[in-house]
Design a protein around this motif. Sequence first.
Motif, PDB file in Angstrom:
ATOM      1  N   LEU A  82       0.827  -1.196   0.000  1.00  0.00           N
ATOM      2  CA  LEU A  82       0.000   0.000   0.000  1.00  0.00           C
ATOM      3  C   LEU A  82       0.866   1.252   0.000  1.00  0.00           C
ATOM      4  N   ALA A  83       1.951   1.229   0.788  1.00  0.00           N
ATOM      5  CA  ALA A  83       2.845   2.385   0.848  1.00  0.00           C
ATOM      6  C   ALA A  83       3.477   2.657  -0.510  1.00  0.00           C
ATOM      7  N   LEU A  84       3.873   1.605  -1.225  1.00  0.00           N
ATOM      8  CA  LEU A  84       4.473   1.790  -2.542  1.00  0.00           C
ATOM      9  C   LEU A  84       3.471   2.375  -3.531  1.00  0.00           C
ATOM     10  N   VAL A  85       2.230   1.924  -3.457  1.00  0.00           N
ATOM     11  CA  VAL A  85       1.199   2.450  -4.363  1.00  0.00           C
ATOM     12  C   VAL A  85       0.938   3.917  -4.067  1.00  0.00           C
ATOM     13  N   VAL A  86       0.839   4.255  -2.784  1.00  0.00           N
ATOM     14  CA  VAL A  86       0.564   5.641  -2.406  1.00  0.00           C
ATOM     15  C   VAL A  86       1.751   6.529  -2.726  1.00  0.00           C
ATOM     16  N   ALA A  87       2.982   5.999  -2.555  1.00  0.00           N
ATOM     17  CA  ALA A  87       4.182   6.805  -2.770  1.00  0.00           C
ATOM     18  C   ALA A  87       4.325   7.250  -4.219  1.00  0.00           C
ATOM     19  N   VAL A  88       3.687   6.548  -5.145  1.00  0.00           N
ATOM     20  CA  VAL A  88       3.746   6.948  -6.548  1.00  0.00           C
ATOM     21  C   VAL A  88       3.003   8.263  -6.767  1.00  0.00           C
ATOM     22  N   ALA A  89       1.968   8.509  -5.972  1.00  0.00           N
ATOM     23  CA  ALA A  89       1.116   9.684  -6.178  1.00  0.00           C
ATOM     24  C   ALA A  89       1.384  10.815  -5.199  1.00  0.00           C
ATOM     25  N   VAL A  90       1.895  10.502  -4.019  1.00  0.00           N
ATOM     26  CA  VAL A  90       2.085  11.532  -2.996  1.00  0.00           C
ATOM     27  C   VAL A  90       3.518  11.455  -2.482  1.00  0.00           C
ATOM     28  N   PRO A  91       3.999  12.507  -1.787  1.00  0.00           N
ATOM     29  CA  PRO A  91       5.356  12.468  -1.228  1.00  0.00           C
ATOM     30  C   PRO A  91       5.559  11.303  -0.272  1.00  0.00           C
ATOM     31  N   VAL A  96       4.131   7.233   4.064  1.00  0.00           N
ATOM     32  CA  VAL A  96       4.409   6.556   5.329  1.00  0.00           C
ATOM     33  C   VAL A  96       3.223   6.673   6.274  1.00  0.00           C
ATOM     34  N   VAL A  97       2.647   7.873   6.374  1.00  0.00           N
ATOM     35  CA  VAL A  97       1.501   8.083   7.257  1.00  0.00           C
ATOM     36  C   VAL A  97       0.310   7.260   6.787  1.00  0.00           C
ATOM     37  N   LEU A 171      14.787   3.582   1.304  1.00  0.00           N
ATOM     38  CA  LEU A 171      15.760   2.723   0.628  1.00  0.00           C
ATOM     39  C   LEU A 171      15.379   2.482  -0.834  1.00  0.00           C
ATOM     40  N   LEU A 172      14.065   2.499  -1.117  1.00  0.00           N
ATOM     41  CA  LEU A 172      13.591   2.278  -2.475  1.00  0.00           C
ATOM     42  C   LEU A 172      13.516   3.563  -3.292  1.00  0.00           C
ATOM     43  N   GLY A 173      13.854   4.688  -2.658  1.00  0.00           N
ATOM     44  CA  GLY A 173      13.883   5.943  -3.396  1.00  0.00           C
ATOM     45  C   GLY A 173      12.651   6.798  -3.276  1.00  0.00           C
ATOM     46  N   PHE A 174      11.742   6.479  -2.338  1.00  0.00           N
ATOM     47  CA  PHE A 174      10.521   7.250  -2.166  1.00  0.00           C
ATOM     48  C   PHE A 174      10.545   8.121  -0.912  1.00  0.00           C
ATOM     49  N   GLY A 175      11.685   8.212  -0.261  1.00  0.00           N
ATOM     50  CA  GLY A 175      11.785   8.980   0.965  1.00  0.00           C
ATOM     51  C   GLY A 175      12.391  10.346   0.745  1.00  0.00           C
ATOM     52  N   ALA A 176      13.344  10.711   1.604  1.00  0.00           N
ATOM     53  CA  ALA A 176      14.004  12.011   1.517  1.00  0.00           C
ATOM     54  C   ALA A 176      14.793  12.119   0.220  1.00  0.00           C
ATOM     55  N   SER A 177      14.931  13.349  -0.260  1.00  0.00           N
ATOM     56  CA  SER A 177      15.666  13.605  -1.501  1.00  0.00           C
ATOM     57  C   SER A 177      17.077  14.084  -1.179  1.00  0.00           C
ATOM     58  N   PRO A 178      18.054  13.728  -2.004  1.00  0.00           N
ATOM     59  CA  PRO A 178      19.423  14.228  -1.806  1.00  0.00           C
ATOM     60  C   PRO A 178      19.447  15.749  -1.845  1.00  0.00           C
ATOM     61  N   TRP A 183      18.965   8.363   7.196  1.00  0.00           N
ATOM     62  CA  TRP A 183      19.580   7.041   7.322  1.00  0.00           C
ATOM     63  C   TRP A 183      19.232   6.134   6.157  1.00  0.00           C
ATOM     64  N   ALA A 184      17.949   6.093   5.777  1.00  0.00           N
ATOM     65  CA  ALA A 184      17.551   5.228   4.667  1.00  0.00           C
ATOM     66  C   ALA A 184      18.173   5.701   3.354  1.00  0.00           C
ATOM     67  N   LEU A 185      18.197   7.015   3.154  1.00  0.00           N
ATOM     68  CA  LEU A 185      18.816   7.551   1.943  1.00  0.00           C
ATOM     69  C   LEU A 185      20.314   7.280   1.921  1.00  0.00           C
TER      70      LEU A 185
END
Length: 230
Positions: A82-91, A96-97, A171-178, A183-185
């Motif tokens: 579900l998180a991966l599906v949502v992460a495609v559309a929202v930050p 995560v929330v 870790l999959l690239g949907f979190g913080a941006s460089p 930590w995950a980034l």
Amino acid sequence: MAAAWQAPGPGHPFGADGLGRDVWSRVLAGGRDLVATAAAAALAASAVGVAGGLAAGWGGRLADRVLTGAADLLLAVPSLLLALVVAVAVPGRAAVVAATVCGGAPLTLRVVRDAVRGVRHAGYVEAAWTRGERPAAVLVREVLPAVRGLVAADLGLRLVIAVQVASALGLLGFGASPPAPDWALMLRENMPGVAANPAAVAAPAAALGLVTVALALTVQAAARHDGRAE
């Protein structure tokens, strides 16, 4: 700053990453946003779950069936998917929330619902009814205090899961941006140089592990405290 992938040494206890940035400094700052996002997600999941559990445990049979049925439907969907599906559309933070609420609130709902049904006919609750208190007052003054230890322990579990979801998305690239220190980034960015400087990957991984263990121990302590109180 140091040479790219510099090994640990004086002034750089964990060496440097691929851009020559000090890994130790980034580890110290990297958990702030991740833990804050996880905390917000856990609080949201706990609030929704507690509200639903109170309604299911205190309401009639229809409310119980509707709410527990909705909870079962949400539990059928893996939270990470579900998180991966949502992460495609929202930050990533919103993902995560959303994933934590959809995956954690149903579990909290069931736990609180069972606890409320267990104290619904307790003596102090019956006494409150005899005094003529309204249902809302009985829930707030009598029922909630009786399940607060259970809610606190469950909140700790939601926080652990939220940290895991936030780490996985990062870790999959949907979190913080460089170039944000996260930590995950850091795990994602430093994987290519793990052979040159293993500490660049081991340090953020250890930080995530220590935070998760600390949260798990807190959950156990809350559960033991609740058991002694009863």
